[in-house]
Design an enzyme around this catalytic site. Structure first.
Site, PDB file in Angstrom:
ATOM      1  N   GLY A  36       0.827  -1.204   0.000  1.00 32.72           N
ATOM      2  CA  GLY A  36       0.000   0.000   0.000  1.00 32.72           C
ATOM      3  C   GLY A  36       0.861   1.254   0.000  1.00 32.72           C
ATOM      4  N   ASN A  38       4.006   1.591  -0.751  1.00 33.21           N
ATOM      5  CA  ASN A  38       4.836   1.708  -1.965  1.00 33.21           C
ATOM      6  C   ASN A  38       4.028   2.313  -3.112  1.00 33.21           C
ATOM      7  OD1 ASN A  38       6.790   0.351  -0.512  1.00 33.21           O
ATOM      8  ND2 ASN A  38       6.587  -1.594  -1.594  1.00 33.21           N
ATOM      9  N   ASN A 183       0.099 -10.209 -10.859  1.00 29.81           N
ATOM     10  CA  ASN A 183       1.292 -10.641 -11.583  1.00 29.81           C
ATOM     11  C   ASN A 183       0.969 -11.995 -12.224  1.00 29.81           C
ATOM     12  OD1 ASN A 183       1.670 -12.643  -9.682  1.00 29.81           O
ATOM     13  ND2 ASN A 183       3.306 -11.574  -8.599  1.00 29.81           N
ATOM     14  N   THR A 225       0.980  -7.918 -14.781  1.00 31.02           N
ATOM     15  CA  THR A 225       2.407  -7.615 -14.869  1.00 31.02           C
ATOM     16  C   THR A 225       3.161  -8.939 -15.040  1.00 31.02           C
ATOM     17  OG1 THR A 225       2.545  -7.588 -12.453  1.00 31.02           O
ATOM     18  CG2 THR A 225       2.271  -5.472 -13.535  1.00 31.02           C
ATOM     19  N   THR A 254      12.180  -5.958  -5.912  1.00 31.28           N
ATOM     20  CA  THR A 254      11.213  -5.626  -4.850  1.00 31.28           C
ATOM     21  C   THR A 254      10.546  -4.279  -5.133  1.00 31.28           C
ATOM     22  OG1 THR A 254      12.696  -6.744  -3.319  1.00 31.28           O
ATOM     23  CG2 THR A 254      10.900  -5.458  -2.346  1.00 31.28           C
ATOM     24  N   GLY A 257       6.325  -4.269  -8.996  1.00 35.36           N
ATOM     25  CA  GLY A 257       4.884  -4.374  -9.263  1.00 35.36           C
ATOM     26  C   GLY A 257       4.154  -3.175  -8.665  1.00 35.36           C
ATOM     27  N   ASP A 258       4.551  -2.778  -7.478  1.00 35.66           N
ATOM     28  CA  ASP A 258       3.892  -1.644  -6.821  1.00 35.66           C
ATOM     29  C   ASP A 258       4.112  -0.359  -7.615  1.00 35.66           C
ATOM     30  OD1 ASP A 258       3.155  -3.322  -4.751  1.00 35.66           O
ATOM     31  OD2 ASP A 258       4.972  -2.896  -3.602  1.00 35.66           O
ATOM     32  N   ASN A 282       5.908   1.077 -17.777  1.00 37.88           N
ATOM     33  CA  ASN A 282       7.074   0.240 -18.063  1.00 37.88           C
ATOM     34  C   ASN A 282       8.375   0.980 -17.748  1.00 37.88           C
ATOM     35  OD1 ASN A 282       6.494  -2.366 -18.869  1.00 37.88           O
ATOM     36  ND2 ASN A 282       6.102  -1.805 -21.001  1.00 37.88           N
TER      37      ASN A 282
HETATM   38  O1  RIB Z   1       5.694  -5.479  -3.179  1.00 40.00           O
HETATM   39  C1  RIB Z   1       6.843  -5.333  -2.382  1.00 40.00           C
HETATM   40  C2  RIB Z   1       6.460  -5.199  -0.961  1.00 40.00           C
HETATM   41  O2  RIB Z   1       5.799  -6.380  -0.590  1.00 40.00           O
HETATM   42  C3  RIB Z   1       7.612  -5.056  -0.008  1.00 40.00           C
HETATM   43  O3  RIB Z   1       7.945  -3.734   0.255  1.00 40.00           O
HETATM   44  C4  RIB Z   1       7.145  -5.829   1.210  1.00 40.00           C
HETATM   45  O4  RIB Z   1       6.923  -4.994   2.291  1.00 40.00           O
HETATM   46  C5  RIB Z   1       5.855  -6.515   0.792  1.00 40.00           C
HETATM   47  O5  RIB Z   1       4.741  -5.911   1.316  1.00 40.00           O
END
Ligand code: RIB
Length: 327
Positions: A36, A38, A183, A225, A254, A257-258, A282
């Site tokens: 959330g 992110n 995803n 994605t 990491t 996707g967010d 993208n």
């Molecule tokens: O999508 C990445 C996130 O997933 C990370 O920051 C982790 O906290 C998890 O929630």
């Protein structure tokens, strides 16, 4: 945004440990994250006005998680403190190979994120109409997502649900959604139509089938994605699969996707058509994987426009005046 806050404890290793095995790692870092937060921060870094609704523990991590959102200008006046549960923690494992390419595995202990109650989001019944879009994920209680979706539907506000982390029970949230974002593995799991890959590229027929299954479940628009294979979008009128940017070294996936989802939602809310929004997202995703960490790697509008110029796709430049409001 109604969603999660997670403090990420990131461990790097040359090799993921096997069952019962211990390996020596090669790096450790702590960073603010959570799907959330992110997505909220990515939208804010693109210039969107964002309100975050969520919960942290009454601890040091909780304060850091809120401060990180405040630093990006996010309205945190609806972020609550849980006196019973600690802030959520993410165990992020990164495996870095000889070429510097990285894969990740994440275990999230939900803590305060799962402490959000229906009463605490009831204010949205009156307030939700102020927003251009609502973003939801699955790191908070399912019934809270369901209730927020009802409020949004009654007020005619589009909802984007990111089906992460994968949860079969989330199927019941799909009918009536404006956007679902999954995803490749979540899409396969939720639709029963696995997405196939060959030589790093996604098989378009398998992606189209997953999109159609989602549409049959009652969602209006589907975003899938596909990691290094790019992303696909479909609804009853259009379907396309666009490759990711080439020559991008993935230092840490990491948060990619967010960032993609936060960016896509911002661009669409600002009036971009779906294809343009995916092409621009993208760029955002590729910049995110080029740097370590989740929130630390979410790019600014300036970084994105610089890369767009370098790659000569100037028709994609995203200029702040295009943005009205969204959150
Ligand atoms: O999508 C990445 C996130 O997933 C990370 O920051 C982790 O906290 C998890 O929630």
């Amino acid at each position: 945004m109604v969603g999660s806050f997670v403090k990420d404890l990131i461990v790097s290793t040359r090799k993921f440990p096997g069952q019962g095995e211990t390996v020596l790692g090669c790096g450790f870092q702590m960073a603010t994250g959570g799907k959330g937060a992110n997505q909220a921060i990515q939208a804010a870094r693109l210039g969107a006005g964002v309100t975050m609704v969520g919960k942290v523990g009454d601890d040091g991590f909780g304060k850091e998680l809120i401060d990180a959102c405040l630093a990006d200008g996010i309205d945190c006046s609806h972020v609550m403190t849980d006196r019973q549960n600690p802030s959520s923690v993410g165990n992020v494992q990164l495996q870095v190979d000889e070429n510097g390419t990285t894969q990740n595995r994440i275990i999230v202990v939900p803590g305060a994120n799962m402490g959000i109650t229906l009463e605490e989001v009831a204010f949205l019944e009156r307030e939700i109409a102020r927003y251009d879009m609502v973003l939801l994920q699955l790191e908070i209680p399912l019934e809270v997502n369901r209730r927020v979706m009802e409020y949004a539907r009654r007020s005619g506000v589009p909802v984007m649900l990111n089906t992460a982390p994968a949860d079969e029970k989330s199927r019941e949230l799909i009918p009536g959604l404006t956007y679902v974002a999954s995803n490749e593995s979540e899409a396969g799991e939720l639709t029963g139509a696995p997405i196939r890959f060959r030589n790093g590229a996604a098989d378009p027929d398998s992606v189209r089938t997953a999109v159609e299954r989602f549409l049959d479940m009652g969602v209006e628009n589907v975003l899938i994605t596909l990691g290094r294979a790019g992303a696909a979008f479909g609804n009853r009128r259009e379907f396309f699969l666009l490759p990711a940017l080439d020559n991008v070294v993935s230092v840490d996936p990491t948060g990619a996707g967010d960032s993609f989802i936060g960016a896509f939602s911002t661009f669409v809310s600002a009036g971009a058509d779906h294809r343009t929004a995916v092409r621009m997202a993208n760029y955002v995703g590729s910049l995110t994987v080029s740097t370590l960490g989740a929130q630390t790697s979410l790019p600014s509008l300036e970084q994105i426009n610089r890369l767009i110029r370098e790659r000569g796709e100037t028709e994609l430049l995203f200029l702040p005046e295009k943005l009205t409001r969204c959150g």
